[in-house]
Scaffold this motif. Structure first.
Motif, PDB file in Angstrom:
ATOM      1  N   LYS A   1       0.823  -1.202   0.000  1.00  0.00           N
ATOM      2  CA  LYS A   1       0.000   0.000   0.000  1.00  0.00           C
ATOM      3  C   LYS A   1       0.861   1.257   0.000  1.00  0.00           C
ATOM      4  O   LYS A   1       0.551   2.238  -0.670  1.00  0.00           O
ATOM      5  N   LYS A   2       1.956   1.197   0.766  1.00  0.00           N
ATOM      6  CA  LYS A   2       2.843   2.370   0.853  1.00  0.00           C
ATOM      7  C   LYS A   2       3.557   2.628  -0.477  1.00  0.00           C
ATOM      8  O   LYS A   2       3.770   3.776  -0.853  1.00  0.00           O
ATOM      9  N   ASN A   3       3.891   1.554  -1.211  1.00  0.00           N
ATOM     10  CA  ASN A   3       4.667   1.685  -2.450  1.00  0.00           C
ATOM     11  C   ASN A   3       3.818   1.497  -3.708  1.00  0.00           C
ATOM     12  O   ASN A   3       4.353   1.145  -4.757  1.00  0.00           O
ATOM     13  N   ASP A   4       2.511   1.718  -3.614  1.00  0.00           N
ATOM     14  CA  ASP A   4       1.615   1.637  -4.773  1.00  0.00           C
ATOM     15  C   ASP A   4       1.658   0.258  -5.430  1.00  0.00           C
ATOM     16  O   ASP A   4       1.671   0.152  -6.661  1.00  0.00           O
ATOM     17  N   PHE A   5       1.705  -0.790  -4.631  1.00  0.00           N
ATOM     18  CA  PHE A   5       1.673  -2.184  -5.067  1.00  0.00           C
ATOM     19  C   PHE A   5       2.800  -2.534  -6.050  1.00  0.00           C
ATOM     20  O   PHE A   5       2.617  -3.316  -6.968  1.00  0.00           O
ATOM     21  N   ASP A   6       3.953  -1.949  -5.800  1.00  0.00           N
ATOM     22  CA  ASP A   6       5.142  -2.274  -6.598  1.00  0.00           C
ATOM     23  C   ASP A   6       5.896  -3.382  -5.865  1.00  0.00           C
ATOM     24  O   ASP A   6       6.435  -3.180  -4.773  1.00  0.00           O
ATOM     25  N   GLN A   7       5.949  -4.579  -6.481  1.00  0.00           N
ATOM     26  CA  GLN A   7       6.557  -5.728  -5.814  1.00  0.00           C
ATOM     27  C   GLN A   7       8.072  -5.621  -5.724  1.00  0.00           C
ATOM     28  O   GLN A   7       8.689  -6.225  -4.862  1.00  0.00           O
ATOM     29  N   ALA A   8       8.682  -4.870  -6.603  1.00  0.00           N
ATOM     30  CA  ALA A   8      10.138  -4.749  -6.588  1.00  0.00           C
ATOM     31  C   ALA A   8      10.612  -4.036  -5.322  1.00  0.00           C
ATOM     32  O   ALA A   8      11.683  -4.349  -4.785  1.00  0.00           O
ATOM     33  N   LEU A   9       9.830  -3.073  -4.834  1.00  0.00           N
ATOM     34  CA  LEU A   9      10.230  -2.333  -3.640  1.00  0.00           C
ATOM     35  C   LEU A   9       9.950  -3.105  -2.350  1.00  0.00           C
ATOM     36  O   LEU A   9      10.488  -2.762  -1.292  1.00  0.00           O
ATOM     37  N   CYS A  10       9.103  -4.141  -2.409  1.00  0.00           N
ATOM     38  CA  CYS A  10       8.730  -4.913  -1.210  1.00  0.00           C
ATOM     39  C   CYS A  10       9.262  -6.344  -1.263  1.00  0.00           C
ATOM     40  O   CYS A  10       8.648  -7.260  -0.724  1.00  0.00           O
ATOM     41  N   SER A  11      10.412  -6.538  -1.905  1.00  0.00           N
ATOM     42  CA  SER A  11      10.928  -7.896  -2.076  1.00  0.00           C
ATOM     43  C   SER A  11      11.339  -8.527  -0.738  1.00  0.00           C
ATOM     44  O   SER A  11      11.166  -9.733  -0.532  1.00  0.00           O
ATOM     45  N   LYS A  12      11.833  -7.735   0.179  1.00  0.00           N
ATOM     46  CA  LYS A  12      12.246  -8.272   1.477  1.00  0.00           C
ATOM     47  C   LYS A  12      11.035  -8.819   2.245  1.00  0.00           C
ATOM     48  O   LYS A  12      11.080  -9.917   2.813  1.00  0.00           O
ATOM     49  N   GLU A  13       9.929  -8.072   2.261  1.00  0.00           N
ATOM     50  CA  GLU A  13       8.716  -8.491   2.949  1.00  0.00           C
ATOM     51  C   GLU A  13       8.107  -9.731   2.294  1.00  0.00           C
ATOM     52  O   GLU A  13       7.603 -10.630   2.975  1.00  0.00           O
TER      53      GLU A  13
END
Length: 163
Positions: free
Chosen positions: A101-113
């Protein structure tokens, strides 16, 4: 009837007022205008020829127990409620979705999570497989809080109820 103009009436005055109203009114008016007090309903409060001890209506004498079956445990349990509805990895999923939600559903920025959630999910699957294998083999784990129905049936079969 009132004391000091405040509208307070004692219980005896109230009882005499309700008796006077009962003498003057018809039976239909009696049910709508007369205030019911414990003094008027004394026979209703006597149950089993005893008065209530705490101001409440006394309870009726309970019926005697009629045991139609012998009171003993069976030597087996059913496995109907065996399906555990656990919710594993909820915290990791919550962190992953908040990152989305914070990164506009961009999976590249949330790879760690995403990696932590997948690792938690794989860990849960391996634990479930291990538990199912132990249940299938009938292995008793010392200190286990919840036993499977097969393990319980094995223990109950070992110590049968006397007939």
């Amino acid at each position: 009837m009132t004391q000091g103009g405040r509208g307070r009436i004692s219980i005896t005055q109230q009882h005499s007022i309700t008796q006077q109203q009962a003498r003057r009114s018809t039976p239909h008016q009696l049910s709508t205008t007369m205030r019911l007090t414990p003094l008027n309903l004394r026979s209703m409060y006597l149950v089993n020829n005893q008065r209530p001890k705490n101001g409440r209506r006394a309870t009726r004498v309970p019926f005697p127990f009629n045991g139609c079956l012998p009171l003993q445990l069976r030597d087996s349990v059913s496995g109907k409620s065996e399906k555990l509805q656990s919710n594993p990895c909820v915290q990791e999923m919550f962190v992953m979705f908040s990152c989305f939600k914070k990164n506009d559903f961009d999976q590249a920025l949330c790879s760690k999570e995403i990696q932590t959630f997948e690792a938690c999910h794989l860990n849960h699957l391996t634990n479930e497989k291990r538990k199912k294998e132990q249940e299938r083999r009938g292995v008793m784990v010392p200190g286990e809080k919840r036993l499977a129905h097969k393990q319980l049936n094995h223990l109950l079969g070992r110590y049968k109820q006397p007939v």
